[in-house]
Motif scaffolding. Structure first.
Motif, mmCIF file in Angstrom:
data_model
loop_
_atom_site.group_PDB
_atom_site.id
_atom_site.type_symbol
_atom_site.label_atom_id
_atom_site.label_comp_id
_atom_site.label_asym_id
_atom_site.label_seq_id
_atom_site.Cartn_x
_atom_site.Cartn_y
_atom_site.Cartn_z
ATOM 1 N N VAL A 185 1.020 -1.243 0.052
ATOM 2 C CA VAL A 185 -0.085 -0.025 -0.057
ATOM 3 C C VAL A 185 0.828 1.278 -0.225
ATOM 4 O O VAL A 185 1.748 1.238 0.839
ATOM 5 C CB VAL A 185 -0.824 0.133 1.190
ATOM 6 N N LEU A 194 0.348 -4.488 4.212
ATOM 7 C CA LEU A 194 -0.877 -5.197 4.966
ATOM 8 C C LEU A 194 -0.644 -6.578 5.152
ATOM 9 O O LEU A 194 -0.456 -7.331 4.117
ATOM 10 C CB LEU A 194 -2.115 -4.825 3.918
ATOM 11 N N LEU A 205 -0.621 -3.108 9.646
ATOM 12 C CA LEU A 205 -0.063 -2.355 8.717
ATOM 13 C C LEU A 205 1.523 -2.341 9.090
ATOM 14 O O LEU A 205 1.761 -1.554 10.114
ATOM 15 C CB LEU A 205 -0.655 -0.912 8.449
ATOM 16 N N VAL A 235 -7.974 -0.342 4.362
ATOM 17 C CA VAL A 235 -6.607 0.461 4.949
ATOM 18 C C VAL A 235 -7.165 1.814 5.404
ATOM 19 O O VAL A 235 -6.571 2.550 6.081
ATOM 20 C CB VAL A 235 -5.713 0.187 3.701
#
Length: 333
Positions: A185, A194, A205, A235
């Motif tokens: 991410v 993740l 995370l 997220v």
């Protein structure tokens, strides 16, 4: 002995890194004769690259911009870097999403299988908005290592700083971790992994710049489904400190400021015009104090619409700022 194609690629890559290259230095770097350099330069010119000969005792070459786009030649790292940039294109907010998708498909179609294998592993989710802070530098090797583990469904073994050591100047205490990597991410100028933390039995995370991978990787695993099934939504919710993709605290104020002056700084808030000089702003944050402080950035009179928790947070901030002013450094008369 390098093939002609690979030699041309290396020559073009060198010409792109500096303005002028002496001919003998190019020959030395490529481990070929000056005569071969001249022939290869002529080949590149035939392909559409404008390469000027420079004067001087040694003679040299300079790559100039042309009137048309010639065939593009990328080395392996350049190709992967372009692919990452194209996947991150939606975060730019310039309306180039469709063009980026088509460009990525074109690059993938013509690249050799060894690079296509690496590219397919680099599946990146971008969470953020234009105007985010400058990115933290992450090595391409680190991203590729994580991407390969995601693709191959291999458990990651790595060292990671203890939470209490992250914001101190002391050498961070690294602790061993095990996680099933799920997705890369990119958000707000940073890279995250993740993954499912096998020791804490929860989704986490991890900041990529803090991950120190161990080799070899652990056993293969069966991928889990991210709660809700949408990586972006999940997220984004984690960044907001909630289980759903919404702020834990939301409130509304009336700002004595035209809506046009508020909109550029409203973030994901909702601006409603009241009149030419006033508007309302509904916004959210992870705490009432943080939300009240975010409204204060406009530096204009305002009225709290609600809820009561927001009004209480303003009162707390007002007292805190007043106390800070009283205890500030003394001034001489």
């Amino acid at each position: 002995m390098a093939t002609t194609t690979s030699r041309l690629l290396s020559l073009l890559s060198l010409l792109q890194t500096r303005r002028d290259w002496p001919g003998p230095l190019l020959a030395e770097r490529l481990e070929i004769s000056p005569r071969t350099v001249r022939r290869d330069v002529d080949r590149l010119r035939e392909m559409g690259y404008r390469i000027q000969a420079t004067m001087g005792p040694d003679g040299g070459y300079r790559l100039d911009a042309g009137s048309e786009l010639p065939p593009l030649l990328f080395d392996d790292d350049q190709t992967i870097a372009v692919a990452i940039a194209l996947q991150a294109a939606p975060a730019i907010g310039a309306g180039i999403e469709e063009a980026a998708i088509r460009a990525l498909a074109t690059i993938r179609q013509v690249m050799p299988s060894r690079l296509r294998h690496r590219l397919d592993a680099l599946n990146v989710t971008v969470v953020g908005r234009p105007g985010d802070p400058p990115p933290i530098h992450i090595s391409l090797d680190a991203l590729v290592t994580l991407a390969n583990a995601i693709r191959d469904r291999e458990t990651l073994r790595f060292d990671y700083p203890a939470r209490e050591a992250v914001d101190t100047d002391a050498t961070p205490l690294l602790r061993p971790r095990r996680a099933e990597p799920h997705h890369l991410v990119s958000s707000h100028g940073r890279w995250y992994l993740l993954g499912w933390d096998l020791d804490r039995k929860n989704w986490r995370l991890y900041s990529v710049e803090r991950i120190h991978t161990r080799t070899p990787h652990g056993p293969r695993f069966t991928p889990r489904t991210v709660p809700g099934g949408d990586v972006d939504e999940f997220v984004s919710a984690r960044f907001k400190g909630s289980d759903a993709n919404e702020w834990a605290c939301r409130g509304t104020v009336i700002l004595h400021l035209p809506a046009r002056d508020v909109l550029p700084f409203a973030g994901d808030g909702t601006v409603t015009v009241i009149d030419d000089h006033t508007c309302s702003l509904e916004s959210g944050s992870w705490s009432w104090g943080a939300l009240a402080a975010s409204f204060g950035k406009f530096e204009v009179p305002m009225d709290v619409v609600g809820p009561p928790e927001l009004a209480a947070a303003f009162a707390t901030l007002a007292k805190r700022y007043q106390d800070t002013g009283r205890t500030g450094p003394a001034h001489n008369d």
